[in-house]
Design an enzyme around this catalytic site. Structure first.
Site, PDB file in Angstrom:
ATOM      1  N   SER A 189      -2.028  -0.456 -13.848  1.00 57.88           N
ATOM      2  CA  SER A 189      -3.344   0.164 -13.807  1.00 57.88           C
ATOM      3  C   SER A 189      -3.977  -0.138 -12.461  1.00 57.88           C
ATOM      4  O   SER A 189      -3.771  -1.211 -11.896  1.00 57.88           O
ATOM      5  CB  SER A 189      -4.204  -0.407 -14.935  1.00 57.88           C
ATOM      6  OG  SER A 189      -5.579  -0.272 -14.618  1.00 57.88           O
ATOM      7  N   GLU A 225       4.643   8.411 -22.714  1.00 56.37           N
ATOM      8  CA  GLU A 225       3.457   9.240 -22.932  1.00 56.37           C
ATOM      9  C   GLU A 225       3.622  10.617 -22.282  1.00 56.37           C
ATOM     10  O   GLU A 225       3.265  11.640 -22.856  1.00 56.37           O
ATOM     11  CB  GLU A 225       2.216   8.542 -22.364  1.00 56.37           C
ATOM     12  CG  GLU A 225       1.819   7.323 -23.181  1.00 56.37           C
ATOM     13  CD  GLU A 225       0.749   6.473 -22.504  1.00 56.37           C
ATOM     14  OE1 GLU A 225       0.107   6.929 -21.553  1.00 56.37           O
ATOM     15  OE2 GLU A 225       0.566   5.321 -22.947  1.00 56.37           O
ATOM     16  N   LYS A 235      -2.238  -4.820 -16.887  1.00 54.52           N
ATOM     17  CA  LYS A 235      -1.640  -3.706 -17.603  1.00 54.52           C
ATOM     18  C   LYS A 235      -0.215  -3.373 -17.202  1.00 54.52           C
ATOM     19  O   LYS A 235       0.156  -3.428 -16.044  1.00 54.52           O
ATOM     20  CB  LYS A 235      -2.491  -2.442 -17.386  1.00 54.52           C
ATOM     21  CG  LYS A 235      -3.800  -2.516 -18.084  1.00 54.52           C
ATOM     22  CD  LYS A 235      -3.651  -2.224 -19.561  1.00 54.52           C
ATOM     23  CE  LYS A 235      -4.553  -1.077 -19.887  1.00 54.52           C
ATOM     24  NZ  LYS A 235      -4.159  -0.302 -20.968  1.00 54.52           N
ATOM     25  N   HIS A 282       3.954   5.922 -44.024  1.00 49.65           N
ATOM     26  CA  HIS A 282       2.506   5.967 -43.724  1.00 49.65           C
ATOM     27  C   HIS A 282       2.132   4.945 -42.638  1.00 49.65           C
ATOM     28  O   HIS A 282       1.000   4.470 -42.599  1.00 49.65           O
ATOM     29  CB  HIS A 282       1.663   5.687 -44.981  1.00 49.65           C
ATOM     30  CG  HIS A 282       2.137   6.421 -46.193  1.00 49.65           C
ATOM     31  ND1 HIS A 282       1.754   7.706 -46.474  1.00 49.65           N
ATOM     32  CD2 HIS A 282       2.997   6.062 -47.193  1.00 49.65           C
ATOM     33  CE1 HIS A 282       2.339   8.106 -47.598  1.00 49.65           C
ATOM     34  NE2 HIS A 282       3.109   7.124 -48.046  1.00 49.65           N
TER      35      HIS A 282
END
Ligand code: ARG
Length: 459
Positions: free
Chosen positions: A277, A290, A283, A156
């Site tokens: 970024s 992704e 970043k 979980h």
């Protein structure tokens, strides 16, 4: 527009209709397979006396010349032909004359395209298997290096019990081993040659289909000509296996993203596999993980598209089948790209062992082991579970770990606890005692790593 079948027609095809029908913009990807199949076909026709040796040689030389010129960029595959089959035949006739007109004897584009796709898929299965093996090797090496890299195991997405990074990676090793074996199965099942099935009902020429099959390294000819020209099961099987590979890569990517996050810092992706970024200078984003997770959708789309295209098709060939190509090509290219990139990303990432271990140490991942300690000292498991629950509650209130409690504190909740509780709930013990095969303990891991090593060596 140039088409093979003009004889019966009195009018040219409407230009829009022609474009809609044509497949050359995408089936040109099959040019190698198409020529290979044609060479096998004419070799067989000559052996059977349907073509003379002379005609065979002229055609084969012509086809090899076309192949060479296409590969060297001297011959452009142009859209003035309907498909790659028409293109090759037209150029052959233009180059070698009369003999070229005999190439299509005893053959239909229906069995020709069925063959081309099988040859293509077969070649690609081999290439994809290699990429899976490459990923398995990266994982295997990481496993060997991380048998004592402690980390929390989750259920979980909550810390559950301590494991090692080797054990966690071992789960993916199993998934990709299954993927490999699925690809092998598909190869075995599809490795039969449809050529010689004609349009749907075979031909009246004395074709030797066994011989053609052997020339093209198939196990033998397919056994029903109607099925042969309309079967795309092997594509569905491949797309299903590719979807499963993507599902595995996507799950793994999700974990990489979580592990690489500022909150976890279990790993750090290499600069070569991260992006920045345009606005936020701090970043460093896991874009590749992704993108791989995202691209899973388009591979599933290919599988769904193919299943839907096939649903309700009457026997035998129908033009719907032309829709098998673009999705399949795209799914294959996508999976190859993702496997390659993922392996590179994994190989270059830094494992932050101390961060993983620190995380395993808080979050009560040793609570089950504390209960097992009590059981080993005569307490029934259900009672032990309750006692340790009380310990956890006490620790949460004091904001400490089980290991930080004094023996007096332990004893205040249960007198059964003795000094050896610390040893019993240490991270090392928690992992080391779990030695049934498949568990994270060092003996069990050693066994599994040896089995994997053997598997990789036998490939
Ligand atoms: N481009 C076609 C395909 O991909 C080739 C077969 C054409 N056959 C036909 N009967 N029109 O399926």
């Amino acid at each position: 527009m140039a088409q093979l079948w003009g004889g019966r027609f009195t009018k040219e095809l409407d230009q829009l209709a022609y474009n809609f029908n044509a497949s050359i913009t995408f089936d040109q990807k099959l040019y190698r397979q198409d020529i290979r199949g044609s060479i096998a076909h004419v070799t067989m026709l000559a052996k059977q006396g349907v073509l003379t040796e002379e005609e065979k040689n002229v055609i084969i030389d012509g086809l090899n010349g076309i192949l060479k010129d296409v590969e060297e960029g001297k011959l452009q595959i142009t859209t003035e032909y309907e498909d790659i089959h028409s293109f090759h035949e037209a150029v052959l006739i233009e180059r070698v004359g009369e003999a070229g007109k005999k190439l299509h004897t005893g053959r239909s584009r229906n069995d020709q395209v069925a063959l081309d796709m099988r040859l293509y898929v077969r070649d690609e299965i081999v290439a994809i298997k290699e990429l899976v093996v490459n990923l398995l090797k990266v994982l295997h090496k990481l496993m060997k290096e991380n048998t004592t890299t402690y980390m929390p195991g989750f259920t979980h997405l909550q810390k559950a019990q301590p494991v090692t990074l080797a054990h966690h990676l071992g789960a993916y090793m199993e998934m990709f081993k299954r993927d490999y074996s699925r690809l092998e199965d598909i190869y075995e099942r599809m490795n039969y040659c449809p050529l010689g099935s004609g349009a749907l009902a075979g031909t009246t020429y004395p074709l030797d289909r066994e011989y053609t099959a052997s020339l093209l390294d198939f196990k033998g000819p397919t056994l029903n000509s109607m099925d042969s020209v309309s079967d795309r099961d092997y594509i569905i099987e491949l797309l299903s296996a590719l979807s499963t590979i993507m599902m595995h890569l996507s799950r793994f990517s999700e974990e990489i993203i979580i592990w690489n996050s500022n909150e976890y810092q279990f790993i750090e992706l290499d600069d070569a596999f991260s992006t920045g970024s345009s606005i936020m200078p701090q970043k460093k984003n896991p874009d590749f993980a992704e993108l791989i997770r995202g691209k899973t959708g388009r591979v599933y789309a290919a599988l769904t598209a193919m299943l839907t295209t096939m649903k309700g098709l009457p026997l035998a060939y129908n033009k719907d089948l032309q829709e098998d190509k673009e999705f399949t090509f795209d799914a294959i290219d996508t999976v190859k790209g993702c496997l390659t990139l993922f392996a590179g990303m994994l190989k270059t990432m830094t494992v932050q062992k101390d961060k993983m271990e620190a995380s395993a140490k808080n979050g009560f991942t040793n609570a089950t082991d504390a209960a097992d300690y009590l059981v080993n000292h005569g307490v029934a498991f259900r009672d032990a579970h309750t006692i340790v629950g009380q310990l956890v509650l006490y620790c949460i209130e004091k904001n400490i770990a089980l290991d930080d409690m004094t023996l007096e504190e332990f004893k205040a909740i249960s007198p059964v606890f003795e000094e050896d509780i610390y040893e019993a709930i240490s991270l090392k013990t928690c992992v080391e005692l779990r030695n049934t095969i498949g568990a994270p303990g060092p003996k069990a891991m050693e066994q599994v790593i040896a089995i994997n090593e053997e598997f990789l060596n036998c490939l």
